[in-house]
Design an enzyme around this catalytic site. Structure first.
Site, PDB file in Angstrom:
ATOM      1  N   GLU A 215       0.773  -1.278   0.149  1.00 21.75           N
ATOM      2  CA  GLU A 215       0.097  -0.058   0.121  1.00 21.75           C
ATOM      3  C   GLU A 215       0.737   1.264  -0.012  1.00 21.75           C
ATOM      4  O   GLU A 215       0.424   2.163  -0.796  1.00 21.75           O
ATOM      5  CB  GLU A 215      -0.981  -0.244   1.275  1.00 21.75           C
ATOM      6  N   HIS A 231       9.009 -27.085   4.393  1.00 18.83           N
ATOM      7  CA  HIS A 231       7.996 -28.268   4.090  1.00 18.83           C
ATOM      8  C   HIS A 231       7.315 -28.040   2.649  1.00 18.83           C
ATOM      9  O   HIS A 231       6.739 -29.207   2.333  1.00 18.83           O
ATOM     10  CB  HIS A 231       6.807 -28.806   5.067  1.00 18.83           C
ATOM     11  N   LYS A 325     -13.579  -0.380  -4.617  1.00 19.13           N
ATOM     12  CA  LYS A 325     -14.944  -0.090  -4.046  1.00 19.13           C
ATOM     13  C   LYS A 325     -15.958   0.680  -4.868  1.00 19.13           C
ATOM     14  O   LYS A 325     -17.215   0.391  -4.642  1.00 19.13           O
ATOM     15  CB  LYS A 325     -14.517   1.003  -3.031  1.00 19.13           C
TER      16      LYS A 325
END
Length: 332
Positions: A215, A231, A325
């Site tokens: 950001e 792993h 948005k």
């Protein structure tokens, strides 16, 4: 503006402690057997942090809710905490409405907005935090300090971590020292794909850093933790060669990392050096894990700011999120 907000992190923590000391919470009608923390982005990362900070203290499990749905187990024995800086985060509002139907004990942490209205209409406990910064990610201190206060107020932890937070505030007073390290690290990160690694205990801090780099710096990075990355991800340290040729590793270290993970990191440093030119180790300062976490958060916040300067971007705006948005609002 972002520079002033990062610079004022210590003052924010002090104000957050004052807000917590004055907060009034009603007693749950039923025993609390589990906790759900709902929040997105900068409003939600506080939940990640307190989950780690209280891991050896909290008396019941914590589940983080970062979507539109709530777990099926949410009910009258659930403490449901809704965190939304603006109060208008659609996912958090949606989950809070669902939690209301279950009879859960609900507490809201917000500066107002629709969540504030929902809380007022349903007489929900609410801790009001300042919204003046206009930036959830720059207001992280307000949220996670309130979460620690809520846990302690309901008897779920032995401590509210006040003394550790006060010590953290003093620790980060040396802004010049922190900035010097951060500026050097930002210079190393410039034009690089950054791999951020550390012990599992630091996962929340590293995710916070990834968010800040994205950001503030408008710069992509990657996070994983030990031992899990050993792993699976470690095997991927081969292709595509182009990524590793222009990458670097940042290893965040604390005195609280598991001894076996310390060994794993030492071994992996040799593996990383076969592919990248730089592997930087950041050693946290402070006595407690809370102090060391806050020190790293502050240091890496400054790093994201200086990297934004090097990338020639304004760290404050998040235009692409605002665009998203607006587009989502067309489909309500």
């Amino acid at each position: 503006m972002m520079q002033n907000l990062i610079d004022g992190f210590g003052a924010q923590l002090s104000e957050a402690l004052e807000i917590a000391s004055k907060a009034t919470l009603s007693k749950p009608s039923q025993p609390i057997y589990n906790i759900v923390i709902a929040g997105m982005g900068g409003s939600g990362i506080g939940g990640n942090l307190v989950t780690t900070l209280t891991a050896n203290d909290i008396s019941c499990p914590i589940t983080l809710c970062k979507s539109y749905d709530i777990p099926a187990f949410v009910g009258s024995n659930t403490l449901f905490i809704a965190c939304s800086f603006s109060g208008n985060t659609e996912e958090t509002i949606d989950t809070t409405k669902k939690a209301l139907k279950t009879g859960a004990k609900i507490v809201c942490i917000t500066s107002g907005g629709k969540l504030g209205e929902l809380a007022s209409a349903n007489k929900l406990d609410t801790i009001n935090i300042p919204g003046r910064s206009g930036s959830p990610r720059a207001s992280i201190g307000y949220s996670f300090v309130q979460l620690l206060h809520i846990f302690h107020a309901f008897g779920l932890t032995k401590s509210a971590y006040t003394s550790e937070l006060e010590a953290s505030i003093k620790l980060i007073e040396d802004q010049d020292g922190v900035k010097q390290v951060a500026k050097a690290l930002a210079g190393q990160m410039k034009d690089k794909f950054v791999f951020l690694y550390g012990d599992t205990k630091l996962e929340a801090v590293l995710i916070r850093t990834q968010q800040q780099i994205a950001e503030n710096s408008k710069h992509i990075s990657h996070v994983n933790v030990f031992p899990e990355m050993n792993h699976n991800e470690l095997v991927g340290w081969k292709y595509p060669e182009g990524i590793y040729a222009n990458a670097m590793v940042v290893l965040a270290r604390t005195s609280f990392e598991h001894p076996r993970n310390s060994i794993r990191m030492e071994v992996c440093k040799g593996i990383f050096k076969e592919h990248v030119k730089e592997t930087v180790e950041l050693v946290a300062k402070g006595e407690s894990f809370t102090e060391q976490s806050i020190y790293l958060i502050h240091l890496l916040d400054w790093t994201s700011f200086f990297l934004a300067e090097l990338n020639n971007v304004d760290p404050f705006p998040v235009d692409v999120i605002n665009y998203l948005k607006v587009e989502l609002a067309k489909h309500v």
